[in-house]
Scaffold this motif. Structure first.
Motif, PDB file in Angstrom:
ATOM      1  N   ARG A   1       0.861  -1.184   0.000  1.00 13.68           N
ATOM      2  CA  ARG A   1       0.000   0.000   0.000  1.00 13.68           C
ATOM      3  C   ARG A   1       0.900   1.238   0.000  1.00 13.68           C
ATOM      4  NH1 ARG A   1      -3.043  -3.393  -0.724  1.00 13.68           N
ATOM      5  NH2 ARG A   1      -4.960  -4.010   0.309  1.00 13.68           N
ATOM      6  N   PRO A   2       0.439   2.378  -0.500  1.00 18.19           N
ATOM      7  CA  PRO A   2       1.298   3.583  -0.543  1.00 18.19           C
ATOM      8  C   PRO A   2       1.904   3.941   0.805  1.00 18.19           C
ATOM      9  CG  PRO A   2      -0.658   3.941  -1.858  1.00 18.19           C
ATOM     10  CD  PRO A   2      -0.831   2.597  -1.209  1.00 18.19           C
ATOM     11  N   ARG A   3       1.138   3.756   1.916  1.00 16.79           N
ATOM     12  CA  ARG A   3       1.688   4.180   3.215  1.00 16.79           C
ATOM     13  C   ARG A   3       2.890   3.333   3.640  1.00 16.79           C
ATOM     14  NH1 ARG A   3      -2.963   1.520   4.652  1.00 16.79           N
ATOM     15  NH2 ARG A   3      -2.568  -0.417   5.755  1.00 16.79           N
TER      16      ARG A   3
ATOM     17  N   GLY B   1       8.693   8.373   0.757  1.00 18.22           N
ATOM     18  CA  GLY B   1       8.186   9.477  -0.066  1.00 18.22           C
ATOM     19  C   GLY B   1       8.636   9.364  -1.523  1.00 18.22           C
ATOM     20  N   GLY B   2       9.898   9.030  -1.716  1.00 14.99           N
ATOM     21  CA  GLY B   2      10.443   8.912  -3.074  1.00 14.99           C
ATOM     22  C   GLY B   2       9.808   7.762  -3.836  1.00 14.99           C
ATOM     23  N   GLN B   3       9.551   6.660  -3.113  1.00 18.66           N
ATOM     24  CA  GLN B   3       8.904   5.501  -3.759  1.00 18.66           C
ATOM     25  C   GLN B   3       7.469   5.856  -4.153  1.00 18.66           C
ATOM     26  OE1 GLN B   3       9.594   2.832  -0.517  1.00 18.66           O
ATOM     27  NE2 GLN B   3      11.486   2.016  -1.362  1.00 18.66           N
ATOM     28  N   GLN B   4       6.784   6.576  -3.278  1.00 12.59           N
ATOM     29  CA  GLN B   4       5.407   6.987  -3.596  1.00 12.59           C
ATOM     30  C   GLN B   4       5.386   7.880  -4.835  1.00 12.59           C
ATOM     31  OE1 GLN B   4       3.413   8.762  -0.200  1.00 12.59           O
ATOM     32  NE2 GLN B   4       4.204   7.195   1.153  1.00 12.59           N
ATOM     33  N   GLN B   5       6.407   8.762  -4.911  1.00 12.90           N
ATOM     34  CA  GLN B   5       6.453   9.657  -6.069  1.00 12.90           C
ATOM     35  C   GLN B   5       6.664   8.862  -7.346  1.00 12.90           C
ATOM     36  OE1 GLN B   5       5.558  12.654  -6.198  1.00 12.90           O
ATOM     37  NE2 GLN B   5       6.200  13.193  -8.267  1.00 12.90           N
ATOM     38  N   ARG B   6       7.475   7.799  -7.255  1.00 12.49           N
ATOM     39  CA  ARG B   6       7.697   6.973  -8.444  1.00 12.49           C
ATOM     40  C   ARG B   6       6.405   6.257  -8.863  1.00 12.49           C
ATOM     41  NH1 ARG B   6      12.629   3.419  -7.161  1.00 12.49           N
ATOM     42  NH2 ARG B   6      12.575   4.359  -5.091  1.00 12.49           N
ATOM     43  N   VAL B   7       5.582   5.877  -7.879  1.00 16.13           N
ATOM     44  CA  VAL B   7       4.297   5.244  -8.221  1.00 16.13           C
ATOM     45  C   VAL B   7       3.400   6.272  -8.932  1.00 16.13           C
ATOM     46  CG1 VAL B   7       2.239   4.091  -7.321  1.00 16.13           C
ATOM     47  CG2 VAL B   7       4.473   3.667  -6.261  1.00 16.13           C
ATOM     48  N   ALA B   8       3.425   7.521  -8.428  1.00 14.96           N
ATOM     49  CA  ALA B   8       2.611   8.566  -9.068  1.00 14.96           C
ATOM     50  C   ALA B   8       3.068   8.792 -10.513  1.00 14.96           C
ATOM     51  CB  ALA B   8       2.708   9.862  -8.265  1.00 14.96           C
TER      52      ALA B   8
ATOM     53  N   PRO C   1       8.542  16.140 -11.470  1.00 16.18           N
ATOM     54  CA  PRO C   1       8.196  14.811 -10.973  1.00 16.18           C
ATOM     55  C   PRO C   1       9.317  14.120 -10.205  1.00 16.18           C
ATOM     56  CG  PRO C   1       8.603  14.718 -13.317  1.00 16.18           C
ATOM     57  CD  PRO C   1       8.643  16.166 -12.943  1.00 16.18           C
ATOM     58  N   ILE C   2      10.555  14.523 -10.420  1.00 16.74           N
ATOM     59  CA  ILE C   2      11.634  13.780  -9.758  1.00 16.74           C
ATOM     60  C   ILE C   2      12.411  14.627  -8.757  1.00 16.74           C
ATOM     61  CG2 ILE C   2      11.878  12.101 -11.622  1.00 16.74           C
ATOM     62  CD1 ILE C   2      14.318  13.581 -12.622  1.00 16.74           C
ATOM     63  N   SER C   3      11.891  15.811  -8.462  1.00 14.31           N
ATOM     64  CA  SER C   3      12.683  16.714  -7.603  1.00 14.31           C
ATOM     65  C   SER C   3      12.827  16.190  -6.176  1.00 14.31           C
ATOM     66  CB  SER C   3      12.090  18.114  -7.599  1.00 14.31           C
ATOM     67  OG  SER C   3      10.778  18.060  -7.118  1.00 14.31           O
ATOM     68  N   HIS C   4      11.911  15.295  -5.726  1.00 17.50           N
ATOM     69  CA  HIS C   4      12.018  14.792  -4.355  1.00 17.50           C
ATOM     70  C   HIS C   4      12.848  13.510  -4.249  1.00 17.50           C
ATOM     71  CE1 HIS C   4       9.247  17.802  -3.232  1.00 17.50           C
ATOM     72  NE2 HIS C   4       8.278  17.313  -3.960  1.00 17.50           N
ATOM     73  N   LEU C   5      13.313  13.010  -5.383  1.00 16.32           N
ATOM     74  CA  LEU C   5      14.098  11.764  -5.331  1.00 16.32           C
ATOM     75  C   LEU C   5      15.548  12.079  -4.976  1.00 16.32           C
ATOM     76  CD1 LEU C   5      12.754   9.982  -8.547  1.00 16.32           C
ATOM     77  CD2 LEU C   5      11.837   9.940  -6.228  1.00 16.32           C
ATOM     78  N   ASP C   6      16.278  11.046  -4.508  1.00 10.81           N
ATOM     79  CA  ASP C   6      17.681  11.322  -4.179  1.00 10.81           C
ATOM     80  C   ASP C   6      18.485  11.464  -5.474  1.00 10.81           C
ATOM     81  OD1 ASP C   6      18.815   8.809  -5.024  1.00 10.81           O
ATOM     82  OD2 ASP C   6      17.956   7.904  -3.241  1.00 10.81           O
TER      83      ASP C   6
END
Ligand SMILES: Nc1ncnc2c1ncn2[C@@H]1O[C@H](COP(=O)(O)OP(=O)(O)OP(=O)(O)O)[C@@H](O)[C@H]1O
Length: 395
Positions: free
Chosen positions: A134-136, A140-147, A164-169
Motif C-alpha cells: 500500500r502507498p503508506r 516518499g520517493g517511492q510513492q512519487q515513483r508510483v505517481a 516529478p523527480i525533484s524529491h528523489l535522491d
C-alpha cells in the motif's frame, strides 16, 4: 499526432491591488513528439501554466490548443492529457499495482495488456518488488515513483510533468533523467515538463522555454540557451556554477577598448565590439558575464597584468578533481572552476590570487534592461583552455 500551442495566456490571482500576475502574455509551442521544458525559478509561473493547459485553471485571456483544437474551456478529461500529480494523490486503500493500473481500468483495457504495461513501467521505475504494498508502506520517493508510473502507463496525447523527480535522491534522479529521455523516444510521446533544475532541462529537453516572473525570457534548444542566452537572467540561471556577472563600464582608453570595474581592467577585441555594434559606445554602463570554466589561474597575481582579475580567495569548495574557487575582487565574488592539478595545493582564505580572463569568453549585457549585447565568441575559444578548467554542467 500530438502538439500543443499556448497563445497569449494571461493569468492573475486575486483582485485589485493584491492581484498577483502569475503568467503574462505567454506563448509557445510543443511540436508532436517533442520534449519541452518550462524552466524558471520559484514563482516564475510554471505550475500555473501547466495547470491551465491541463484545464485545472482558467486563463484570464489567451488560448490553449491541443492537436490543433481549441481546448481553452474544455473539461480536463476531454483533453487526453496525462499529468503527474503529487504523490499524495495515490489511493491509500489500493496496492501500488492497482494504483498504477487505475487509469487503464477506467479505459477498460484487457487484463493481459494492462498487466504488461504496469509491469513494464514498474521495471523502469524500479518499483517491481513493491507492487503488492500500500502507498503508506513506501517512502516518499517511492510513492512519487508510483505517481509517475500511474501517469506513464497511459498513452496520452500529451504528458504534463510538474517537477516529478525533484524529491528523489540524487542517484535516482540521474537514473530517471536517462529513463525519461528513453521513454519519450520509445513511446514517441509529447512532453511538457516543468522544472527549476537547469541540469534536467539541459540534459533531457529538446527545447527550453525559460521563464521568470510570468514572462518568457527565451525559447530554444538547450545549447542555444546556454551559449547564446538572450539576457542576463537566462545567462545567470542556466549553468552550474552560474555565470559570473558584474557591473562594468566600457571605456576607450588611448584607442584600446577596455572594460572597467573598480580597479580591474579587461582589454576587449575591437572587431568583436564593432560586430556587436558597441565599437562607438564608450562610457556605456554594462554588465559583463563570464562562465566559471572560462576563468583560469593567472601566473602572476599582481595588479596590472593584462586581463587578470586581481582579488583574494574568499572560499574554496573541492569536488573530487576540481575546485570551485570564490575570488573577491572589488566587492564582486567571481567563481572559477579550476582543476586541482592547476592549483598545486589547497588555497588559503584571504590569499591574493589572479584569475586570467579570456576576453573571447565574455558576454556583455545592457545593465539597465539586461538584454545581451555581445556574445562570447565560443568558436574561437581554445578547447584546451575550456577543458583545463572543467565542465559547466556537472555538479
Ligand atoms: N492559487 C493561487 N492563489 C494566489 N496566488 C497564486 C496561486 N497559485 C500561484 N500563485 C502565485 O502565482 C505566481 C506563480 O506561481 P506558480 O506556482 O505558477 O510558480 P512556479 O514557477 O510553478 O513556482 P514553484 O517552482 O515555486 O512551484 C506566484 O507568485 C504564486 O505565489
Amino acid at each position: 499526432m500530438a502538439g500543443l500551442r499556448v497563445e497569449g495566456i494571461e493569468k492573475a490571482f486575486g483582485r485589485g491591488e493584491r492581484a498577483v500576475r502569475a503568467v503574462c502574455d505567454l506563448s509557445f509551442e510543443v511540436a508532436d513528439r517533442e520534449f519541452v521544458f518550462l524552466l524558471g525559478p520559484s514563482g516564475a509561473g510554471k505550475t500555473t501554466t501547466l495547470r491551465t493547459i491541463a484545464g485545472l485553471e482558467q486563463p484570464d485571456a489567451g488560448r490553449v490548443l491541443i492537436n490543433g483544437a481549441d481546448m481553452t474551456w474544455a473539461a480536463p478529461r476531454e483533453r487526453n492529457v496525462a499529468m503527474v500529480y503529487d504523490k499524495n494523490s495515490l489511493y491509500p486503500h489500493l496496492s501500488v499495482f492497482e494504483n498504477m493500473a487505475y487509469p487503464l481500468r477506467l479505459q477498460r483495457l484487457a487484463e493481459s495488456e494492462l498487466r504488461e504495461r504496469v509491469m513494464g513501467v514498474a521495471k523502469i521505475l524500479q518499483i517491481e518488488r513493491m507492487l503488492e504494498r500500500r502507498p503508506r508502506e513506501l517512502s516518499g520517493g517511492q510513492q512519487q515513483r508510483v505517481a509517475i508510473g500511474r501517469m506513464l502507463v497511459r498513452r496520452a496525447d500529451l504528458f504534463l510533468m510538474d517537477e516529478p523527480i525533484s524529491h528523489l535522491d540524487a542517484k535516482l534522479r540521474a537514473h530517471m533523467r536517462l529513463e525519461f529521455k528513453k521513454l519519450q523516444r520509445e513511446f514517441q510521446s509529447t512532453i511538457l515538463y516543468v522544472s527549476h533544475d537547469q541540469l534536467e532541462a539541459m540534459t533531457m529537453g529538446d527545447r527550453i522555454v525559460a521563464m521568470n516572473e510570468g514572462v518568457v525570457q527565451q525559447i530554444g534548444p538547450p545549447r542555444v540557451i546556454f551559449d547564446r542566452p538572450a539576457n542576463r537572467f537566462v545567462a545567470g540561471f542556466v549553468g552550474e556554477p552560474s555565470m559570473n556577472i558584474a557591473d562594468c563600464t566600457l571605456e576607450d582608453a588611448g584607442g584600446a577598448a577596455t572594460l572597467r570595474f573598480g580597479h580591474q581592467r579587461l582589454a576587449l577585441d575591437r572587431d568583436w565590439l564593432d560586430a556587436a555594434g558597441l565599437g562607438n559606445a564608450p562610457a556605456r554602463a554594462l554588465s559583463l558575464g563570464i562562465r566559471p570554466q572560462h576563468l583560469s589561474l593567472a601566473p602572476h597575481a599582481g595588479q596590472g597584468a593584462p586581463n587578470v582579475i586581481c582579488g583574494v580567495v574568499y572560499a574554496a569548495e573541492t569536488l573530487g578533481s576540481e575546485t570551485i574557487l570564490d575570488v573577491e575582487a572589488d566587492g564582486v565574488i567571481f567563481r572559477a572552476w579550476i582543476r586541482n592539478s592547476a592549483l598545486g595545493g589547497a588555497p588559503e582564505i584571504g590569499e591574493p590570487i589572479g584569475l586570467q580572463v579570456d576576453p573571447r569568453a565574455i558576454y556583455l549585457f545592457d545593465r539597465a534592461i539586461g538584454r545581451t549585447l555581445a556574445y562570447a565568441d565560443l568558436s574561437r575559444l581554445d578547447d584546451a583552455h575550456a577543458l583545463s578548467s572543467g565542465s559547466p554542467l556537472i555538479h
